[in-house]
Design a protein around this motif. Structure first.
Motif, PDB file in Angstrom:
ATOM      1  N   LYS A  61       0.842  -1.202   0.000  1.00  0.00           N
ATOM      2  CA  LYS A  61       0.000   0.000   0.000  1.00  0.00           C
ATOM      3  C   LYS A  61       0.872   1.246   0.000  1.00  0.00           C
ATOM      4  N   ARG A  62       0.425   2.230  -0.763  1.00  0.00           N
ATOM      5  CA  ARG A  62       1.070   3.540  -0.745  1.00  0.00           C
ATOM      6  C   ARG A  62      -0.020   4.577  -0.496  1.00  0.00           C
ATOM      7  N   VAL A  63       0.218   5.489   0.428  1.00  0.00           N
ATOM      8  CA  VAL A  63      -0.791   6.475   0.798  1.00  0.00           C
ATOM      9  C   VAL A  63      -0.298   7.864   0.436  1.00  0.00           C
ATOM     10  N   PHE A  76      -4.809  12.486   8.705  1.00  0.00           N
ATOM     11  CA  PHE A  76      -5.240  13.289   7.571  1.00  0.00           C
ATOM     12  C   PHE A  76      -6.031  12.435   6.584  1.00  0.00           C
ATOM     13  N   GLY A  77      -6.850  13.102   5.783  1.00  0.00           N
ATOM     14  CA  GLY A  77      -7.496  12.426   4.676  1.00  0.00           C
ATOM     15  C   GLY A  77      -6.419  11.975   3.696  1.00  0.00           C
ATOM     16  N   SER A  78      -6.664  10.857   3.027  1.00  0.00           N
ATOM     17  CA  SER A  78      -5.607  10.290   2.199  1.00  0.00           C
ATOM     18  C   SER A  78      -6.183   9.659   0.943  1.00  0.00           C
ATOM     19  N   LEU A  79      -5.305   9.436  -0.028  1.00  0.00           N
ATOM     20  CA  LEU A  79      -5.658   8.730  -1.251  1.00  0.00           C
ATOM     21  C   LEU A  79      -4.802   7.472  -1.303  1.00  0.00           C
ATOM     22  N   PRO A  80      -5.401   6.291  -1.115  1.00  0.00           N
ATOM     23  CA  PRO A  80      -4.616   5.051  -1.080  1.00  0.00           C
ATOM     24  C   PRO A  80      -4.376   4.472  -2.468  1.00  0.00           C
ATOM     25  N   PHE A  81      -3.234   3.842  -2.631  1.00  0.00           N
ATOM     26  CA  PHE A  81      -2.873   3.153  -3.869  1.00  0.00           C
ATOM     27  C   PHE A  81      -2.420   1.740  -3.529  1.00  0.00           C
ATOM     28  N   SER A  88      11.362  -7.284 -13.791  1.00  0.00           N
ATOM     29  CA  SER A  88      12.697  -6.829 -13.382  1.00  0.00           C
ATOM     30  C   SER A  88      12.655  -5.371 -12.944  1.00  0.00           C
ATOM     31  N   GLY A  89      11.973  -5.118 -11.821  1.00  0.00           N
ATOM     32  CA  GLY A  89      11.941  -3.774 -11.256  1.00  0.00           C
ATOM     33  C   GLY A  89      10.808  -2.901 -11.742  1.00  0.00           C
ATOM     34  N   MET A  90       9.881  -3.413 -12.529  1.00  0.00           N
ATOM     35  CA  MET A  90       8.751  -2.607 -12.991  1.00  0.00           C
ATOM     36  C   MET A  90       7.718  -2.460 -11.877  1.00  0.00           C
ATOM     37  N   GLU A  91       6.880  -1.409 -11.985  1.00  0.00           N
ATOM     38  CA  GLU A  91       5.933  -1.083 -10.926  1.00  0.00           C
ATOM     39  C   GLU A  91       4.644  -0.555 -11.529  1.00  0.00           C
ATOM     40  N   LYS A  92       3.516  -0.950 -10.939  1.00  0.00           N
ATOM     41  CA  LYS A  92       2.206  -0.492 -11.393  1.00  0.00           C
ATOM     42  C   LYS A  92       1.390  -0.053 -10.190  1.00  0.00           C
ATOM     43  N   GLU A  93       0.803   1.155 -10.268  1.00  0.00           N
ATOM     44  CA  GLU A  93      -0.028   1.696  -9.206  1.00  0.00           C
ATOM     45  C   GLU A  93      -1.502   1.608  -9.601  1.00  0.00           C
ATOM     46  N   CYS A  94      -2.355   1.357  -8.607  1.00  0.00           N
ATOM     47  CA  CYS A  94      -3.792   1.344  -8.843  1.00  0.00           C
ATOM     48  C   CYS A  94      -4.470   2.104  -7.700  1.00  0.00           C
ATOM     49  N   PRO A  95      -5.165   3.216  -7.993  1.00  0.00           N
ATOM     50  CA  PRO A  95      -5.820   3.991  -6.926  1.00  0.00           C
ATOM     51  C   PRO A  95      -7.084   3.302  -6.414  1.00  0.00           C
ATOM     52  N   PRO A 114       1.848 -16.252   1.040  1.00  0.00           N
ATOM     53  CA  PRO A 114       2.743 -15.741   2.091  1.00  0.00           C
ATOM     54  C   PRO A 114       4.163 -15.482   1.605  1.00  0.00           C
ATOM     55  N   GLU A 115       4.524 -16.015   0.456  1.00  0.00           N
ATOM     56  CA  GLU A 115       5.885 -15.805  -0.058  1.00  0.00           C
ATOM     57  C   GLU A 115       6.068 -14.413  -0.672  1.00  0.00           C
ATOM     58  N   ILE A 116       4.972 -13.694  -0.917  1.00  0.00           N
ATOM     59  CA  ILE A 116       5.045 -12.371  -1.540  1.00  0.00           C
ATOM     60  C   ILE A 116       5.042 -11.298  -0.456  1.00  0.00           C
ATOM     61  N   PRO A 117       6.071 -10.460  -0.361  1.00  0.00           N
ATOM     62  CA  PRO A 117       6.091  -9.381   0.642  1.00  0.00           C
ATOM     63  C   PRO A 117       4.941  -8.401   0.408  1.00  0.00           C
ATOM     64  N   THR A 118       4.315  -7.953   1.492  1.00  0.00           N
ATOM     65  CA  THR A 118       3.193  -7.013   1.390  1.00  0.00           C
ATOM     66  C   THR A 118       3.528  -5.648   1.985  1.00  0.00           C
ATOM     67  N   HIS A 119       4.812  -5.355   2.096  1.00  0.00           N
ATOM     68  CA  HIS A 119       5.267  -4.025   2.495  1.00  0.00           C
ATOM     69  C   HIS A 119       6.402  -3.609   1.558  1.00  0.00           C
ATOM     70  N   SER A 120       6.539  -2.327   1.339  1.00  0.00           N
ATOM     71  CA  SER A 120       7.680  -1.846   0.574  1.00  0.00           C
ATOM     72  C   SER A 120       8.953  -2.115   1.372  1.00  0.00           C
ATOM     73  N   VAL A 121      10.090  -2.084   0.700  1.00  0.00           N
ATOM     74  CA  VAL A 121      11.363  -2.341   1.391  1.00  0.00           C
ATOM     75  C   VAL A 121      11.569  -1.330   2.507  1.00  0.00           C
TER      76      VAL A 121
END
Length: 338
Positions: A61-63, A76-81, A88-95, A114-121
């Motif tokens: 999640k990115r806020v 604060f009010g926020s917009l979650p993504f 190989s390092g690509m990234e996709k955001e979805c609001p 469970p093998e996939i991390p659910t937090h950014s580094v």
């Protein structure tokens, strides 16, 4: 499928597998969690893209917040993504419209993959440091009374986590009631006026199309925009956007929670506060030695939540907890008896 989802990575699924997987996927806002792939929303269509799980490296999640929000102060009010890292390092955001939907999706990914991390580094490193600091605050030995309270609350938490949808429904009902109750009559009037003017403009535009007015399309576009603006701001009066309906929804969810808690008579937490995060915060208070019983821990949790305002610096984990459970306390003014 009329609009089959498009792959955004190098790996693809065959048409039959894709159709079946998308149809059966668990939906969270504009995204979905399938057995074969993760589905992401597009600009206009939900679940417009997909990434096979074998290609997903990390999902988190990115806020996005206001400038003050990025300082870490207050709530604060926020917009979650939802952010997906793949290949190989690509990234996709979805609001997302609702942050709770992102949290539920990530919880599903944690359970199914469970093998996939659910937090950014960066977030994972911060969490590790925060957990280490938190452990330092805990007492090495608790009194028998406090230890028994921690064990009871942990069991209660496990019981509540068996019905996450009920906990989420109560939080959403409390938030909606707060929004409706705090909406001023002036804002309601402005929203109603804007919505009805939008409808009138759109109808005039349709009439203009029939009578071949050259500018009719502008009335349709402008009227539709005004109407949907009023609708999305929760100021346009409707069957589902009024105080009576919001009050009924909240009372219904609290009643359902009260009935569910009858299955575990030992639970002492009032049903309107029954949420795993509340219990987690109570356990934390007990382990820090600030309380010796469940009743004392609940009162200190209330005190801590009352103290949080726009001058208080909070961590991301604290922010996530507060925006989830503080509405439960605010909507009933921190009272145990309704």
């Amino acid at each position: 499928m009329i609009f089959p989802p498009s792959p955004i990575g190098k790996k693809t699924l065959d048409a039959d597998t894709l159709e079946k997987d998308k149809k059966e996927c668990r939906k969270f806002g504009p995204c979905g969690v399938g057995r074969q792939a993760l589905y992401l929303g597009g600009r206009f269509l939900d679940r417009r893209y997909y990434i096979p799980w074998k290609e997903v490296k990390r999902v988190f999640k990115r806020v996005a917040m206001s400038q003050g929000g990025f300082s870490g102060k207050g709530v604060f009010g926020s917009l979650p993504f939802l952010v997906v890292q793949f290949g190989s390092g690509m990234e996709k955001e979805c609001p997302f419209k609702f942050e709770a939907d992102v949290d539920r999706l990530l919880a599903c990914v944690e359970q199914e993959h469970p093998e996939i991390p659910t937090h950014s580094v960066k977030a994972a490193n911060k969490l590790a440091r925060a957990e280490a600091e938190e452990e330092k605050r805990y007492l090495k030995e608790l009194s028998p009374e406090a230890n028994a309270a921690v064990e009871a609350l942990s069991a209660d938490c496990d019981f509540l986590e068996l019905r996450p949808s009920l906990c989420d429904a109560m939080v959403n009902a409390a938030k909606q009631k707060r929004v409706v109750d705090n909406l001023s009559p002036m804002h309601r009037a402005i929203g109603a006026l804007l919505g009805f003017l939008g409808i009138a403009a759109a109808l005039f535009g349709v009439y203009g199309l029939v009578t071949h007015l050259s500018y009719a399309i502008y009335f349709i576009i402008g009227g539709g925009a005004a109407f949907f603006m009023a609708l999305s701001s929760n100021t346009f009066p409707s069957k589902y956007n009024n105080r009576k309906y919001a009050q009924q929804q909240w009372e219904d969810t609290v009643s359902r929670m009260r009935d569910y808690l009858k299955g575990r008579p030992s639970v002492t937490l009032p049903p309107q506060y029954a949420h795993p995060v509340v219990l987690t915060r109570m356990i934390r208070v007990l382990r820090e030695g600030r309380a010796q019983s469940q009743a004392e821990a609940l009162e200190l949790v209330k005190k801590d939540l009352r103290a949080l305002n726009n001058t208080v610096k909070v961590s991301q984990n604290e922010y996530d907890e507060v925006v989830t459970v503080k509405p439960l306390f605010l909507v009933c003014d921190y009272r145990d008896e309704l």
